[in-house]
Design a protein around this motif. Structure first.
Motif, PDB file in Angstrom:
ATOM      1  N   THR A  15      -8.321  49.346  47.672  1.00  0.00           N
ATOM      2  CA  THR A  15      -7.367  48.155  48.727  1.00  0.00           C
ATOM      3  C   THR A  15      -6.951  47.744  47.584  1.00  0.00           C
ATOM      4  O   THR A  15      -7.153  46.580  46.704  1.00  0.00           O
ATOM      5  N   GLU A  16      -5.493  47.534  47.904  1.00  0.00           N
ATOM      6  CA  GLU A  16      -4.455  46.680  47.173  1.00  0.00           C
ATOM      7  C   GLU A  16      -3.388  46.351  48.366  1.00  0.00           C
ATOM      8  O   GLU A  16      -3.122  46.306  49.446  1.00  0.00           O
ATOM      9  N   HIS A  17      -3.091  44.928  48.179  1.00  0.00           N
ATOM     10  CA  HIS A  17      -1.888  43.439  48.459  1.00  0.00           C
ATOM     11  C   HIS A  17      -0.646  44.225  48.251  1.00  0.00           C
ATOM     12  O   HIS A  17      -1.015  44.613  47.018  1.00  0.00           O
ATOM     13  N   VAL A  18       0.452  44.379  48.878  1.00  0.00           N
ATOM     14  CA  VAL A  18       1.812  45.271  48.411  1.00  0.00           C
ATOM     15  C   VAL A  18       2.133  44.365  48.790  1.00  0.00           C
ATOM     16  O   VAL A  18       2.406  43.560  50.317  1.00  0.00           O
ATOM     17  N   GLY A  19       3.972  43.872  48.005  1.00  0.00           N
ATOM     18  CA  GLY A  19       4.820  42.698  48.510  1.00  0.00           C
ATOM     19  C   GLY A  19       5.519  43.241  49.033  1.00  0.00           C
ATOM     20  O   GLY A  19       5.726  45.182  49.636  1.00  0.00           O
ATOM     21  N   SER A  20       6.948  42.455  49.766  1.00  0.00           N
ATOM     22  CA  SER A  20       7.851  43.337  50.291  1.00  0.00           C
ATOM     23  C   SER A  20       9.272  43.704  49.337  1.00  0.00           C
ATOM     24  O   SER A  20      10.099  44.483  49.931  1.00  0.00           O
ATOM     25  N   GLY A  21       9.092  43.772  48.644  1.00  0.00           N
ATOM     26  CA  GLY A  21       9.930  44.306  47.326  1.00  0.00           C
ATOM     27  C   GLY A  21      11.027  43.786  47.118  1.00  0.00           C
ATOM     28  O   GLY A  21      11.553  43.237  47.623  1.00  0.00           O
ATOM     29  N   THR A  22      11.132  44.074  45.434  1.00  0.00           N
ATOM     30  CA  THR A  22      12.795  43.299  45.126  1.00  0.00           C
ATOM     31  C   THR A  22      13.421  44.247  44.319  1.00  0.00           C
ATOM     32  O   THR A  22      13.046  45.372  44.021  1.00  0.00           O
ATOM     33  N   THR A  23      15.142  44.140  44.887  1.00  0.00           N
ATOM     34  CA  THR A  23      15.666  45.101  44.607  1.00  0.00           C
ATOM     35  C   THR A  23      16.768  44.577  42.744  1.00  0.00           C
ATOM     36  O   THR A  23      16.928  43.502  42.777  1.00  0.00           O
ATOM     37  N   LEU A  24      16.249  45.647  42.358  1.00  0.00           N
ATOM     38  CA  LEU A  24      17.174  45.093  40.431  1.00  0.00           C
ATOM     39  C   LEU A  24      18.431  46.792  40.838  1.00  0.00           C
ATOM     40  O   LEU A  24      18.107  47.175  40.401  1.00  0.00           O
ATOM     41  N   VAL A  25      19.143  45.506  40.452  1.00  0.00           N
ATOM     42  CA  VAL A  25      20.687  46.199  40.158  1.00  0.00           C
ATOM     43  C   VAL A  25      20.881  46.064  38.788  1.00  0.00           C
ATOM     44  O   VAL A  25      21.332  45.038  38.514  1.00  0.00           O
ATOM     45  N   VAL A  26      20.866  47.323  38.080  1.00  0.00           N
ATOM     46  CA  VAL A  26      22.099  46.945  36.486  1.00  0.00           C
ATOM     47  C   VAL A  26      23.267  47.633  36.653  1.00  0.00           C
ATOM     48  O   VAL A  26      23.226  49.163  36.673  1.00  0.00           O
ATOM     49  N   ARG A  27      23.856  47.020  36.354  1.00  0.00           N
ATOM     50  CA  ARG A  27      25.199  47.244  35.855  1.00  0.00           C
ATOM     51  C   ARG A  27      25.815  47.189  34.263  1.00  0.00           C
ATOM     52  O   ARG A  27      25.073  46.747  33.542  1.00  0.00           O
ATOM     53  N   ASP A  28      26.356  48.387  33.848  1.00  0.00           N
ATOM     54  CA  ASP A  28      26.522  48.739  32.927  1.00  0.00           C
ATOM     55  C   ASP A  28      27.871  47.624  31.696  1.00  0.00           C
ATOM     56  O   ASP A  28      28.737  47.361  33.148  1.00  0.00           O
ATOM     57  N   GLN A  29      27.628  47.136  31.054  1.00  0.00           N
ATOM     58  CA  GLN A  29      28.374  46.255  30.007  1.00  0.00           C
ATOM     59  C   GLN A  29      29.210  46.654  30.200  1.00  0.00           C
ATOM     60  O   GLN A  29      30.277  45.933  30.061  1.00  0.00           O
ATOM     61  N   VAL A  30      29.635  47.750  29.659  1.00  0.00           N
ATOM     62  CA  VAL A  30      30.840  48.262  28.772  1.00  0.00           C
ATOM     63  C   VAL A  30      31.429  49.357  29.920  1.00  0.00           C
ATOM     64  O   VAL A  30      32.427  48.722  30.020  1.00  0.00           O
ATOM     65  N   LYS A  31      31.394  49.379  30.985  1.00  0.00           N
ATOM     66  CA  LYS A  31      32.499  49.732  31.850  1.00  0.00           C
ATOM     67  C   LYS A  31      32.489  48.132  32.542  1.00  0.00           C
ATOM     68  O   LYS A  31      33.852  48.645  33.314  1.00  0.00           O
ATOM     69  N   ILE A  32      31.824  47.246  33.249  1.00  0.00           N
ATOM     70  CA  ILE A  32      31.779  45.722  33.542  1.00  0.00           C
ATOM     71  C   ILE A  32      33.262  45.626  32.647  1.00  0.00           C
ATOM     72  O   ILE A  32      34.506  44.938  32.936  1.00  0.00           O
ATOM     73  N   VAL A  33      33.570  45.134  31.188  1.00  0.00           N
ATOM     74  CA  VAL A  33      33.913  45.761  30.083  1.00  0.00           C
ATOM     75  C   VAL A  33      35.222  45.740  30.726  1.00  0.00           C
ATOM     76  O   VAL A  33      36.705  45.383  30.508  1.00  0.00           O
ATOM     77  N   VAL A  34      35.530  47.135  30.575  1.00  0.00           N
ATOM     78  CA  VAL A  34      36.845  48.051  30.663  1.00  0.00           C
ATOM     79  C   VAL A  34      36.911  47.742  31.820  1.00  0.00           C
ATOM     80  O   VAL A  34      38.858  47.899  31.987  1.00  0.00           O
ATOM     81  N   ARG A  35      36.280  47.738  32.920  1.00  0.00           N
ATOM     82  CA  ARG A  35      36.636  47.457  34.066  1.00  0.00           C
ATOM     83  C   ARG A  35      37.697  46.223  33.978  1.00  0.00           C
ATOM     84  O   ARG A  35      39.098  45.720  34.580  1.00  0.00           O
ATOM     85  N   ASN A  36      37.597  45.030  33.295  1.00  0.00           N
ATOM     86  CA  ASN A  36      38.034  43.563  33.313  1.00  0.00           C
ATOM     87  C   ASN A  36      39.213  43.834  32.536  1.00  0.00           C
ATOM     88  O   ASN A  36      40.144  43.709  32.998  1.00  0.00           O
TER      89      ASN A  36
END
Length: 198
Positions: A96-117
């Protein structure tokens, strides 16, 4: 069996945004009245097409626990997903386990962010240069065009007001007038001469 029980597990239902290379902390706490002793924590990651149980013991450099909260070091693109905290204790029925409601993690590529900027800044700089060039051209050639129009207008006015041309025009008119009078005079003389002969 797995039970989702917010009374036993507290996990923020939130979206955490991170860039590649940063560290992420996914919070999770348990209620002491629900899970007292001999508590075992696990984390599950749900991706787009599959889910995995994180191997916390074999990856101490990547994953570590602070209480029930999960620390992920130097996140990558493939770390994006929904993370569920689970807890169980020996006093419960086996499995038997108790489970939380879930947390979303979104990782954005640093290179793509730099290129976009960089692209955004280049677009801004090019737009500014284009605006300056257009303004310069309008100021330079726009003024010259208006000056040229003014000069043409003043040239026409000066032609109209030129006294030499007026004198020449008057002389031409006078010459035409004199010739017409001369013709009339000749006609009058020839008529008078013919009348005297009769």
């Amino acid at each position: 069996s797995i039970e989702t029980s917010e009374s036993c597990i507290s996990q923020p239902d939130e979206v955490i945004w991170k860039k590649t290379g940063q560290n992420a902390v996914l919070h999770c706490t348990h209620r002491s009245h629900c899970l007292a002793e001999d508590v075992r924590y696990e984390w599950f990651s749900f991706k787009e097409n599959f889910h995995i149980r994180l191997n916390l013991l074999d990856n101490p450099l990547r994953y570590s626990l602070n209480g029930a909260s999960l620390h992920i070091s130097s996140v990558h693109d493939n770390d994006s997903g929904i993370y569920y905290c689970a807890a169980s204790r020996g006093g419960h029925a086996p499995g038997t386990e108790h489970v939380g409601s879930g947390t979303t993690l979104v990782v954005r590529d640093q290179v793509k962010i730099v290129v976009r900027n960089i692209v955004l800044w280049l677009s801004f700089v090019l737009l500014a240069i284009y605006s300056l060039v257009v303004t310069f051209i309008l100021k330079k050639y726009g003024c010259n065009m208006s000056v040229g129009k003014r000069m043409r207008k003043t040239g026409k006015l000066s032609e109209q007001n030129n006294p030499t041309k007026k004198m020449q025009f008057r002389e031409v008119l006078q010459e035409m007038y004199n010739r017409r009078n001369l013709e009339r005079g000749k006609q009058t003389v020839s008529r008078n001469h013919s009348q005297t002969e009769v």
